[in-house]
Design a protein around this motif. Structure first.
Motif, PDB file in Angstrom:
ATOM      1  N   ASN A 513       0.808  -1.221   0.000  1.00  0.00           N
ATOM      2  CA  ASN A 513       0.000   0.000   0.000  1.00  0.00           C
ATOM      3  C   ASN A 513       0.839   1.266   0.000  1.00  0.00           C
ATOM      4  O   ASN A 513       0.297   2.366  -0.071  1.00  0.00           O
ATOM      5  N   TYR A 514       2.153   1.117   0.109  1.00  0.00           N
ATOM      6  CA  TYR A 514       3.033   2.273   0.199  1.00  0.00           C
ATOM      7  C   TYR A 514       4.057   2.216  -0.926  1.00  0.00           C
ATOM      8  O   TYR A 514       4.672   1.178  -1.164  1.00  0.00           O
ATOM      9  N   ILE A 515       4.254   3.342  -1.612  1.00  0.00           N
ATOM     10  CA  ILE A 515       5.206   3.389  -2.724  1.00  0.00           C
ATOM     11  C   ILE A 515       6.017   4.677  -2.611  1.00  0.00           C
ATOM     12  O   ILE A 515       5.477   5.761  -2.389  1.00  0.00           O
ATOM     13  N   LEU A 516       7.309   4.543  -2.761  1.00  0.00           N
ATOM     14  CA  LEU A 516       8.210   5.701  -2.800  1.00  0.00           C
ATOM     15  C   LEU A 516       8.716   5.880  -4.225  1.00  0.00           C
ATOM     16  O   LEU A 516       9.145   4.917  -4.859  1.00  0.00           O
ATOM     17  N   ASP A 517       8.678   7.120  -4.731  1.00  0.00           N
ATOM     18  CA  ASP A 517       9.260   7.357  -6.050  1.00  0.00           C
ATOM     19  C   ASP A 517      10.766   7.550  -5.900  1.00  0.00           C
ATOM     20  O   ASP A 517      11.313   7.556  -4.791  1.00  0.00           O
ATOM     21  N   ILE A 518      11.434   7.701  -7.025  1.00  0.00           N
ATOM     22  CA  ILE A 518      12.898   7.776  -6.990  1.00  0.00           C
ATOM     23  C   ILE A 518      13.383   9.026  -6.260  1.00  0.00           C
ATOM     24  O   ILE A 518      14.414   9.019  -5.581  1.00  0.00           O
TER      25      ILE A 518
END
Length: 678
Positions: A513-518
């Motif tokens: 449910n959690y996403i970090l971009d670059i």
């Protein structure tokens, strides 16, 4: 009488029947004579007889038809006769029929030899296929049918021989593929299947044979690629896969075969370059890669192979300079013939490399120019953007800092902490570790806090609490979790910390449910790097954290990284470069010298940071790899050409050709632009 040996003399004529009177005879050895005639039944019908050796004579006829009933105690039979009869003793342990003129099929009744340990019928004219009943010889340890005329397939029934140590089936006409279950015979030490017509590929299960010493499949018609599982054969000393139809590249994993002495991959269709990992095979003496389609250069790292005596790469498409150091000083020029554009010393009969030093110098200049361009195009604009973001963010910090400062000037009692955490309710539990648990709490003024409660049942927890208090009381940095106060009595010890609403980096890496971009990942790792620089060089006494990992990198409401958990950290005194400890950090992140010797220094933190950096951008836990493979090696194997195959899929679009929008803003792409992760 124990035995009667005939090797001291040279006998001729027929074997006298009177021998049958020696009722206590146990061994009858009449090998290497000129005896003729046939073997009389009365002679071998001796109850105590265990071993018969009549090899290398001129005996005629066949074995008696009722051999199985008249040899109840025979353990070893050596017989060079015109045929091998179907009825044999179930007590037989060793059956040799070497270089006879046996021209029949192997009888199915051979499966009744339940006590057989050693079966050797090589150098004959056995025909048809290997009978299925061979699978009944469950005690068989040595199986040799070399140099016959056997046809058909090697079927799965051979995998029932779970005690088999050596298998010799070379110089026959066997076809088909190797059974996939071959890797289940973990007792195998030697496999000799050369000079057949085997096809298909090598089953990956071959990697299960941890004790295999010899693997000989040359020549055959085997195809496909060499499985990377071949790197699991840690005990192997000889691999001969020459004169087959293997294609594609040599797997890098072959560099892990530390005991390998002889490797022949000649006369194939292998492509790609010579893997640099081969330089790790320190004991290698023989390496033949001739007659392939290999390209690229000869790795200069192969100069480390001081035991290498034979190195043949002729008839390939190699180019570049031939190394001249190490074992290459003694190699023949014939080993480098018929390549695309090899150059080097005149003793190799190749043209000299034109201005090679100048080319290397120009190459270095080109690389430096590229690095400066990378810094200019990517990092300079990013630095300005990050500084601007932090400037905007820091404007709101004083108000929060003042609030925490006000709280810290007040003493928070044990009962206030119980009230704030709802009596340390499990519903307020944030995380738990080896030395205690962390709970979320809300003070009466509405300020959120984190309460780290020490597990007083562990003696080490007391030391951890004291260490963390000692370290944190002297540290001041914006990327450290701030300590508001502490609470300590005989039955309760806790640290009151600033609450981090966004949890840990680990949560954002592994929860779907959690996403970090670059951008966010890069910013977080810069925050951690700045914190380490402060701990190692900005304090009066350098501080070694000793346990860097994603779960202790916490994120505040603005996704700024804050380093926490100094329970096993170390303070370096003056003139100390390193020290020893018995407290080990988390596996997978430990530097080699830390794990082996307990030696810690600032370099240990840097190593752990490097592992965490790779984990952040690949989303691969360092403890998920098997065997000797590590995250660092897995990444290095993919550089520089396959970096897009290892980065986290969340950073790549569905077409897989570009990174996410945040990365594209940096000018990062996969079509000639700068790739940050390289």
């Amino acid at each position: 009488m124990g035995d009667w040996l005939g090797d001291a003399y040279h006998f001729e004529g027929e074997i006298p029947k009177a021998i049958s009177n020696l009722i206590e005879l146990e061994e009858l050895v009449l090998s290497d004579n000129s005896l003729s005639g046939s073997l009389d039944t009365e002679i071998i019908n001796i109850l105590g007889l265990r071993i018969i050796d009549l090899s290398s004579n001129n005996l005629s006829g066949s074995l008696p038809p009722n051999l199985g009933s008249i040899l109840p105690n025979i353990e070893r039979l050596f017989w060079h006769a015109s045929c091998l009869h179907r009825e044999l003793s179930t007590s037989l342990r060793t059956l040799f029929a070497l270089s006879c003129k046996i021209q029949v099929r192997i009888p199915d009744e051979v499966g009744s030899l339940s006590s057989l340990l050693d079966l050797r019928i090589s150098g004959n004219n056995l025909v048809v296929s290997i009978p299925i009943t061979i699978g009944n010889l469950r005690k068989l340890q040595h199986f040799d049918l070399t140099n016959n005329k056997l046809t058909g397939f090697i079927r799965d029934h051979i995998c029932k021989l779970q005690h088999l140590g050596d298998i010799y089936l070379g110089k026959n006409k066997l076809s088909g593929s190797l059974p996939n279950c071959l890797g289940n015979i973990t007792s195998l030490r030697e496999i000799h299947l050369g000079s057949n017509k085997l096809s298909s590929n090598i089953p990956p299960s071959i990697g299960n044979l941890q004790d295999l010493v010899v693997l000989d499949l040359s020549p055959n018609n085997m195809v496909g690629s060499l499985p990377p599982e071949i790197g699991n054969l840690k005990a192997v000393t000889l691999i001969d896969l020459s004169m087959n139809q293997f294609s594609k590249e040599i797997p890098r994993e072959i560099g892990g075969l530390q005991n390998l002495v002889h490797l022949s991959l000649t006369h194939k269709k292998l492509q790609g370059s010579i893997p640099d990992s081969m330089s790790n095979v320190a004991g290698l003496e023989f390496l033949d890669l001739s007659d392939n389609n290999m390209s690229g250069t000869i790795p200069i790292s192969l100069e480390k192979l001081q035991n290498l005596k034979y190195f043949n790469v002729s008839v390939n498409k190699l180019y570049g300079e031939i190394p001249s150091g190490g074992p290459f000083k003694n190699l023949s020029s014939d080993f480098f013939l018929d390549n695309e554009a090899l150059c080097g010393s005149s003793r190799f009969n190749v043209p000299p490399c034109p201005a090679s030093s100048k080319l290397r110098s120009n190459r270095k200049k080109l690389i430096l120019s590229f690095l400066f361009l990378a810094i200019a195009v990517v990092f300079v604009p990013m630095t300005f953007v990050l500084l601007w973001i932090r400037y905007r963010r820091d404007k709101s910090v004083p108000q929060q800092a003042d609030l925490l400062s006000t709280i810290s000037r007040e003493r928070i009692s044990y009962y206030e902490l119980l009230q704030a955490t709802n009596a340390l309710s499990e519903s307020n539990l944030i995380s738990s570790g080896g030395f205690g648990s962390i709970y979320k709490g809300i003070l009466r003024g509405g300020t959120a806090i984190a309460v780290k409660v020490v597990n007083l049942q562990l003696d080490a927890a007391f030391k951890s609490f004291d260490t963390e208090c000692e370290v944190l009381c002297s540290l001041r940095h914006k990327n450290l979790v701030k300590v508001i106060t502490s609470c300590s009595n005989l039955d309760f010890k806790a640290l009151v910390l600033e609450y981090m609403p966004n949890g840990s980096l680990e949560k954002y890496l592994y929860l779907h449910n959690y996403i970090l971009d670059i951008w966010q990942r890069l910013s977080i790792m810069i925050d951690v790097a700045c914190t380490l620089e402060y701990l190692h060089h900005g304090c009066s006494s350098p501080v070694i954290h000793c346990d860097l990992k994603p779960c202790i990198v916490l994120l505040d409401e603005d996704m700024v990284a804050r380093l926490s958990d100094f329970g096993i950290s170390k303070l370096l005194g003056e003139d100390q470069g390193d020290l020893y400890t018995k407290t080990l950090a988390t596996l997978g992140y430990i530097a080699p010298e830390y794990g082996r010797e307990g030696l810690v220094s600032t370099k240990c933190d840097v190593y752990s940071y490097g592992v965490m950096l790779l984990e952040t951008f690949t989303r691969r836990n360092p403890n998920e790899f098997d065997g000797d493979l590590r995250l660092k090696q897995w990444v290095s194997y993919s550089l520089p050409g396959a970096v897009m195959d290892i980065v986290d899929a969340n950073l790549v679009t569905q077409r897989g050709s570009r990174l996410t929008d945040g990365a594209r803003c940096c000018g990062i792409n996969n079509k000639g632009g700068i790739r940050l992760l390289c």
